[in-house]
Design an enzyme around this catalytic site. Structure first.
Site, PDB file in Angstrom:
ATOM      1  N   LYS A 213      -7.724  -1.510  -2.977  1.00  0.00           N
ATOM      2  CA  LYS A 213      -6.664  -2.235  -3.260  1.00  0.00           C
ATOM      3  C   LYS A 213      -5.727  -2.516  -1.812  1.00  0.00           C
ATOM      4  O   LYS A 213      -5.374  -3.530  -1.584  1.00  0.00           O
ATOM      5  CB  LYS A 213      -5.693  -1.831  -4.412  1.00  0.00           C
ATOM      6  CG  LYS A 213      -6.314  -1.586  -5.841  1.00  0.00           C
ATOM      7  CD  LYS A 213      -5.282  -1.239  -6.731  1.00  0.00           C
ATOM      8  CE  LYS A 213      -4.963   0.262  -6.463  1.00  0.00           C
ATOM      9  NZ  LYS A 213      -5.821   1.367  -6.564  1.00  0.00           N
ATOM     10  N   THR A 214      -5.425  -1.292  -1.263  1.00  0.00           N
ATOM     11  CA  THR A 214      -4.502  -1.215  -0.350  1.00  0.00           C
ATOM     12  C   THR A 214      -5.217  -1.888   1.060  1.00  0.00           C
ATOM     13  O   THR A 214      -4.615  -2.667   1.691  1.00  0.00           O
ATOM     14  CB  THR A 214      -4.010   0.127   0.130  1.00  0.00           C
ATOM     15  OG1 THR A 214      -3.260   0.712  -0.889  1.00  0.00           O
ATOM     16  CG2 THR A 214      -3.123   0.252   1.260  1.00  0.00           C
TER      17      THR A 214
ATOM     18  N   SER B 294      -8.275   4.315  -7.892  1.00  0.00           N
ATOM     19  CA  SER B 294      -7.909   4.891  -6.568  1.00  0.00           C
ATOM     20  C   SER B 294      -8.959   4.881  -5.609  1.00  0.00           C
ATOM     21  O   SER B 294     -10.036   5.338  -5.884  1.00  0.00           O
ATOM     22  CB  SER B 294      -7.241   6.330  -6.838  1.00  0.00           C
ATOM     23  OG  SER B 294      -6.746   6.724  -5.529  1.00  0.00           O
TER      24      SER B 294
ATOM     25  N   ARG C 122      -2.672  10.788   3.445  1.00  0.00           N
ATOM     26  CA  ARG C 122      -1.990   9.511   3.093  1.00  0.00           C
ATOM     27  C   ARG C 122      -0.820   9.016   4.022  1.00  0.00           C
ATOM     28  O   ARG C 122      -0.075   9.876   4.672  1.00  0.00           O
ATOM     29  CB  ARG C 122      -1.328   9.473   1.833  1.00  0.00           C
ATOM     30  CG  ARG C 122      -2.189   9.664   0.699  1.00  0.00           C
ATOM     31  CD  ARG C 122      -2.588   8.445   0.110  1.00  0.00           C
ATOM     32  NE  ARG C 122      -3.555   8.383  -1.263  1.00  0.00           N
ATOM     33  CZ  ARG C 122      -3.510   7.700  -1.980  1.00  0.00           C
ATOM     34  NH1 ARG C 122      -2.958   6.441  -2.050  1.00  0.00           N
ATOM     35  NH2 ARG C 122      -4.295   7.632  -3.073  1.00  0.00           N
TER      36      ARG C 122
ATOM     37  N   HIS D 103      -2.028  -2.513 -12.314  1.00  0.00           N
ATOM     38  CA  HIS D 103      -2.332  -1.669 -11.192  1.00  0.00           C
ATOM     39  C   HIS D 103      -3.275  -2.322 -10.132  1.00  0.00           C
ATOM     40  O   HIS D 103      -4.303  -2.319 -10.137  1.00  0.00           O
ATOM     41  CB  HIS D 103      -3.022  -0.321 -11.756  1.00  0.00           C
ATOM     42  CG  HIS D 103      -3.245   0.611 -10.511  1.00  0.00           C
ATOM     43  ND1 HIS D 103      -4.440   1.376 -10.641  1.00  0.00           N
ATOM     44  CD2 HIS D 103      -2.602   1.153  -9.503  1.00  0.00           C
ATOM     45  CE1 HIS D 103      -4.358   1.951  -9.738  1.00  0.00           C
ATOM     46  NE2 HIS D 103      -3.388   1.988  -8.938  1.00  0.00           N
TER      47      HIS D 103
ATOM     48  N   LYS E 159       4.103   7.190  -9.020  1.00  0.00           N
ATOM     49  CA  LYS E 159       3.057   6.893 -10.198  1.00  0.00           C
ATOM     50  C   LYS E 159       3.717   7.141 -11.376  1.00  0.00           C
ATOM     51  O   LYS E 159       3.420   6.581 -12.487  1.00  0.00           O
ATOM     52  CB  LYS E 159       1.721   7.611  -9.822  1.00  0.00           C
ATOM     53  CG  LYS E 159       0.701   6.778  -8.928  1.00  0.00           C
ATOM     54  CD  LYS E 159       0.346   5.087  -9.487  1.00  0.00           C
ATOM     55  CE  LYS E 159      -0.607   4.499  -8.875  1.00  0.00           C
ATOM     56  NZ  LYS E 159      -1.384   4.502  -7.649  1.00  0.00           N
TER      57      LYS E 159
ATOM     58  N   ASP F 260      -0.082  -2.107  -4.511  1.00  0.00           N
ATOM     59  CA  ASP F 260      -0.498  -1.156  -5.616  1.00  0.00           C
ATOM     60  C   ASP F 260      -0.082  -1.523  -7.176  1.00  0.00           C
ATOM     61  O   ASP F 260      -0.621  -1.112  -8.074  1.00  0.00           O
ATOM     62  CB  ASP F 260      -0.097   0.326  -5.280  1.00  0.00           C
ATOM     63  CG  ASP F 260      -0.765   1.300  -5.939  1.00  0.00           C
ATOM     64  OD1 ASP F 260      -2.109   1.178  -6.247  1.00  0.00           O
ATOM     65  OD2 ASP F 260      -0.245   2.332  -6.558  1.00  0.00           O
TER      66      ASP F 260
ATOM     67  N   ARG G 261      -2.738  13.844  -7.416  1.00  0.00           N
ATOM     68  CA  ARG G 261      -1.873  13.963  -8.704  1.00  0.00           C
ATOM     69  C   ARG G 261      -2.521  14.951  -9.496  1.00  0.00           C
ATOM     70  O   ARG G 261      -3.418  15.409  -9.482  1.00  0.00           O
ATOM     71  CB  ARG G 261      -1.892  12.721  -9.571  1.00  0.00           C
ATOM     72  CG  ARG G 261      -0.696  11.695  -8.777  1.00  0.00           C
ATOM     73  CD  ARG G 261      -0.781  10.235  -9.693  1.00  0.00           C
ATOM     74  NE  ARG G 261      -2.152   9.565  -9.534  1.00  0.00           N
ATOM     75  CZ  ARG G 261      -3.040   9.444 -10.185  1.00  0.00           C
ATOM     76  NH1 ARG G 261      -2.855  10.070 -11.473  1.00  0.00           N
ATOM     77  NH2 ARG G 261      -4.159   8.710 -10.008  1.00  0.00           N
TER      78      ARG G 261
HETATM   79  N1  LIG Z   1     -16.525  -1.957   1.691  1.00  0.00           N
HETATM   80  C1  LIG Z   1     -15.073  -1.352   1.561  1.00  0.00           C
HETATM   81  N2  LIG Z   1     -14.165  -1.863   0.936  1.00  0.00           N
HETATM   82  C2  LIG Z   1     -12.949  -1.558   0.834  1.00  0.00           C
HETATM   83  N3  LIG Z   1     -12.709  -0.045   1.293  1.00  0.00           N
HETATM   84  C3  LIG Z   1     -13.674   0.467   1.963  1.00  0.00           C
HETATM   85  C4  LIG Z   1     -15.172   0.138   2.261  1.00  0.00           C
HETATM   86  N4  LIG Z   1     -15.815   0.785   2.875  1.00  0.00           N
HETATM   87  C5  LIG Z   1     -14.728   2.062   3.088  1.00  0.00           C
HETATM   88  N5  LIG Z   1     -13.728   1.676   2.412  1.00  0.00           N
HETATM   89  C6  LIG Z   1     -12.510   2.642   2.602  1.00  0.00           C
HETATM   90  O1  LIG Z   1     -12.222   3.049   1.486  1.00  0.00           O
HETATM   91  C7  LIG Z   1     -10.904   3.099   1.350  1.00  0.00           C
HETATM   92  C8  LIG Z   1      -9.953   2.512   0.241  1.00  0.00           C
HETATM   93  O2  LIG Z   1      -8.829   2.921   0.035  1.00  0.00           O
HETATM   94  P1  LIG Z   1      -7.714   1.989  -0.454  1.00  0.00           P
HETATM   95  O3  LIG Z   1      -7.610   0.983   0.049  1.00  0.00           O
HETATM   96  O4  LIG Z   1      -6.387   3.112  -0.044  1.00  0.00           O
HETATM   97  O5  LIG Z   1      -7.666   2.218  -1.934  1.00  0.00           O
HETATM   98  P2  LIG Z   1      -6.863   2.040  -3.081  1.00  0.00           P
HETATM   99  O6  LIG Z   1      -5.587   1.602  -2.736  1.00  0.00           O
HETATM  100  O7  LIG Z   1      -7.488   1.185  -4.217  1.00  0.00           O
HETATM  101  O8  LIG Z   1      -6.433   3.526  -3.659  1.00  0.00           O
HETATM  102  C9  LIG Z   1     -10.300   3.142   2.727  1.00  0.00           C
HETATM  103  O9  LIG Z   1     -10.379   4.367   3.132  1.00  0.00           O
HETATM  104  C10 LIG Z   1     -11.375   2.162   3.306  1.00  0.00           C
HETATM  105  O10 LIG Z   1     -11.110   2.257   4.534  1.00  0.00           O
HETATM  106  C1  LIG Z   2      -1.190   7.181  -5.365  1.00  0.00           C
HETATM  107  C2  LIG Z   2      -2.204   6.854  -5.918  1.00  0.00           C
HETATM  108  O1  LIG Z   2      -2.652   5.549  -5.761  1.00  0.00           O
HETATM  109  P1  LIG Z   2      -3.733   4.659  -5.077  1.00  0.00           P
HETATM  110  O2  LIG Z   2      -4.591   5.810  -4.853  1.00  0.00           O
HETATM  111  O3  LIG Z   2      -4.225   3.847  -6.296  1.00  0.00           O
HETATM  112  O4  LIG Z   2      -3.547   4.065  -3.835  1.00  0.00           O
HETATM  113  C3  LIG Z   2      -2.547   7.801  -6.559  1.00  0.00           C
HETATM  114  O5  LIG Z   2      -3.593   7.310  -7.517  1.00  0.00           O
HETATM  115  O6  LIG Z   2      -2.159   8.659  -6.867  1.00  0.00           O
HETATM  116 MN   LIG Z   3      -3.573   2.154  -2.582  1.00  0.00          MN
END
Ligand SMILES: Nc1ncnc2c1ncn2[C@@H]1O[C@H](COP(=O)(O)OP(=O)(O)O)[C@@H](O)[C@H]1O
Ligand SMILES: C=C(OP(=O)(O)O)C(=O)O
Ligand SMILES: [Mn+2]
Ligand SMILES: [Ca+2]
Length: 670
Positions: A374-375, A370, A454, A352, A333, A389, A188
């Site tokens: 979360k995911t 980010s 992604r 969020h 977003k 999200d 972004r």
């Molecule tokens: N202890 C941990 N807890 C959560 N995620 C972790 C951890 N260690 C490594 N990761 C990695 O960090 C990233 C978290 O990203 P994601 O879940 O997509 O975040 P968000 O959805 O909050 O943007 C993933 O690639 C995951 O595999």
């Molecule tokens: C798509 C996004 O969401 P997130 O990394 O929280 O999954 C972002 O922040 O650009």
């Molecule tokens: Mn996410």
């Protein structure tokens, strides 16, 4: 040409009967060459009869007309017949008129001339009768004479074909996902996100220091809107998605996305809620429209523009314009920002956060910036996924805003994240990944294009997703922080005031990639764990969260998914398996029963034991070799928290003066 372009349709292929007796048959291709008569060829009664006389007829049999649940009345009235290009099971004319109104230039015409279907194949399709304008005929420009084809709510298969045929960098991976490139921007562009400041929004929105809302005026918005619309109308074809946001039926939003790329259309197909054919038939006028001009830049001579990218939101017009970036995440977003404005007006809190639910109906929220998890953590094989999200918390419970998930896939591994791994299949958009040129197997460890690779997939690709994506009131509110300093405990229990303090602070170490220009993790504070998306002052959301948590008796938790045993560079990231065990203990309720002790400075309650997690790591200092370095780092982080919170000390949170006092006292003490 109606076929796929490979066959010769100007002459028939036939064997020369005479030559066939003693040598290889000679192929004659002259037009009008005679077909063999039945007596001259071997009669084989076992061969099934064919229902076609020409190649065109054969090709016309391959594609069965979609069976819409509502009759194609308008289309039939126009003598519309099935074409070999993409088709849409909706009435033709009203949709085209509605899209034409969306794409109308504000200064010249009532709307462009539109045709449904792919320009490559749709020679016989209906077009919207062009409404004459008040402009005298002599003023008609070339753009008023051309048609733009509309590819409306295409299916994933149709979008794959469009992408592969017309968009460089589109490939099918070995598991069937569509690999795409988002171009120069792979994250972004928050510094280019603008919101129109008019009388209403000047009073209502959060402006100034810390706010994500960079102001622009109405006039400049219209200049950019015109630029995007002109660009889109100049194309041979545009993609239009009519979809929904929010699974709460009473607070659903109808969104229209007009874009130039099949990639964008498939991305939004996956990320927004997909209408049924009936819902699409009755879609009517959208509540919000995105004009995504993608790679087409803004004009840098335009007032307020500071680069060739601009993402502009006009709440009064209920429109968003995207110029100069193809990163698809801007759309999802951007709409999230709109929900952060509209929902609080209805006393609904926009969050969020990820969200899931246990077998017994216990709901957990996962807040975090980010890359904090979360995911990853809301996608849990033992629980129902409500969403990864964006959510709403209303009087009746929680609802997902979206219809899909957007997972980071850097270093994705089947063993660690099997559900996300398996979701990367046909229909999924895979952005900016690198794959083997022959096998098309993706190398998830490859960061050549970006760290921020992604996958966007429909939520039902997660086997235990909860459809419809709604649930009762949350029981646990989990704040995720990826602490690059390595001083926050892996898990701590928060009281309400601490939950609010950390919610308003929104601390994490921003993980590289999602925002342009960030190459290394660095400490960041983002109010409500989503300052980039909120529209109102953070304390407004905080007050709503406090009230809801209090009313529902929800427990707050702070989980560090970042570093342990040292800061980024010397320590290491806490194992995902340990974090999952911690989350399991929160869900099961066992963590509520643990014995706790309070840490210095941050005053966090940390448990003595968590099943499946080595106890040494629960108290951060134990994992550090250099105890002095730990103390220094802890103080440094505490200082950063204090500095950051200064801007909020003069704001009252909710009606209760006591809560504000308690929140201020819930920060670090040193
Ligand atoms: N202890 C941990 N807890 C959560 N995620 C972790 C951890 N260690 C490594 N990761 C990695 O960090 C990233 C978290 O990203 P994601 O879940 O997509 O975040 P968000 O959805 O909050 O943007 C993933 O690639 C995951 O595999
Ligand atoms: C798509 C996004 O969401 P997130 O990394 O929280 O999954 C972002 O922040 O650009
Ligand atoms: Mn996410
Ligand atoms: Ca057809």
């Amino acid at each position: 040409m109606a076929g796929n372009g490979n066959e010769n349709t100007s002459g028939d292929f036939s064997f020369s009967a005479a030559a066939a007796r003693d040598a290889l048959p000679r192929i004659t291709t002259e037009k009008g060459a005679k077909a063999p008569t039945p007596r001259e060829v071997c009669q084989d009664d076992t061969a099934p009869r064919v229902n076609f006389q020409t190649i065109d007829e054969l090709h016309s049999l391959q594609k069965k007309r979609s069976a819409p649940t509502t009759p194609l009345t308008n289309a039939n009235a126009n003598g519309l017949t099935g074409t070999s290009g993409p088709t849409t099971p909706v009435s033709g004319e009203s949709m085209l008129q509605s899209v034409s109104a969306s794409l109308a230039s504000l200064t010249r015409e009532t709307g462009p001339k539109l045709i449904r279907g792919d320009p490559a194949t749709a020679a016989k399709v209906a077009h919207v009768p062009h409404t004459p304008t008040s402009v005298p005929a002599a003023d008609v420009s070339d753009s008023g004479l051309k048609f733009t084809h509309v590819l409306h709510n295409l299916s994933p298969a149709e979008l794959y074909e469009q992408a592969i045929k017309y968009e460089k960098g589109s490939f099918v991976t070995s598991t069937g996902a569509l690999a795409t490139l988002s171009g120069a921007k792979t994250g972004r562009s928050p510094k280019d996100k603008r919101v129109v400041k008019d009388e209403t929004t000047a009073a209502e929105l959060w402006w100034g220091k810390g706010s994500p809302n960079i102001e622009m005026d109405e006039q400049t918005f219209l200049v950019n809107r015109e630029r995007a619309v002109d660009y889109l109308n100049s194309l041979d074809k545009v993609f239009v998605n009519d979809q929904f946001l929010n699974w709460d039926p009473e607070n659903r939003l109808k969104v229209r996305i007009v874009s130039a790329r099949a990639y964008h259309s498939l991305f939004m197909h996956n990320m927004c809620i997909r209408p049924t054919p009936e819902e699409l038939e009755n879609f009517g006028t959208p509540d919000f429209t995105i004009y995504n001009a993608g790679k087409f830049p803004c004009n840098r001579f335009t007032h307020y523009m500071t680069s060739s990218t601009s993402v502009d939101i006009n709440l009064a017009r209920r429109e968003m314009v995207i110029l100069g970036t193809q990163y698809a995440g801007e759309m999802k977003k951007g709409l999230f920002g709109v929900m952060h404005y509209l929902m609080p007006k209805r006393k609904i809190l926009s969050l969020h956060s990820g969200c899931n639910m246990g077998k017994d109906g216990d709901v957990a929220l996962f807040f975090g910036l980010s890359g904090t998890g979360k995911t990853t953590l809301s996608t849990d094989h033992n629980r129902y996924l409500i969403g990864d999200d964006e959510h709403c918390w209303s009087e009746t419970g929680v609802s997902n805003i979206e219809g899909g998930c957007y997972a980071k896939c850097i270093d994705l591994a089947r063993e660690k994240e099997p559900d996300i791994w398996n979701a990367i299949k046909f229909g999924t958009v895979l952005e900016n990944v690198v794959f083997d040129e022959h096998t098309r197997e993706v190398d998830y460890s490859d960061k050549s294009v970006t760290e921020n690779t992604r996958a966007a997939y429909p939520i039902e690709y997660i086997p235990n997703s909860k459809i419809p994506c709604v649930g009762p009131h949350p029981k646990n509110v989990i704040l995720l922080a990826c602490d690059a300093f390595g001083v926050l405990p892996p898990i701590s229990k928060l009281n309400l005031a601490q939950t609010m303090y950390h919610f308003i602070s929104g601390y994490t170490a921003l993980v590289a990639g999602t925002e342009e220009g960030v190459k290394e993790p660095r400490a960041t504070f983002s109010a409500c764990f989503g300052a980039a998306f909120i529209m109102l002052h953070p304390t407004k959301y905080a007050a709503m969260l406090a009230e809801k948590m209090q009313a529902q008796g929800a427990t707050g938790w702070l989980v560090n998914t970042g570093w342990s045993g040292g800061s980024y560079g010397s320590g290491s990231r806490i194992k995902l398996a340990y974090t999952r065990k911690i989350i399991d203990a929160i869900h099961s309720g066992s963590l509520l029963k643990a014995t706790y002790r309070k840490t210095d400075i941050f005053g966090l309650e940390i448990p003595d034991e968590v099943e499946g997690v080595p106890s040494e790591i629960l108290e951060p200092i134990n994992a550090w070799k250099d105890k002095d370095a730990y103390q220094d780092t802890l103080l440094k982080l505490a200082g950063l928290f204090k500095n950051n919170f200064e801007t909020f000390t003069s704001h009252k949170i909710g009606d209760d003066g006591n809560l504000t006092e308690e929140i201020l006292a819930a920060g670090p003490n040193f």
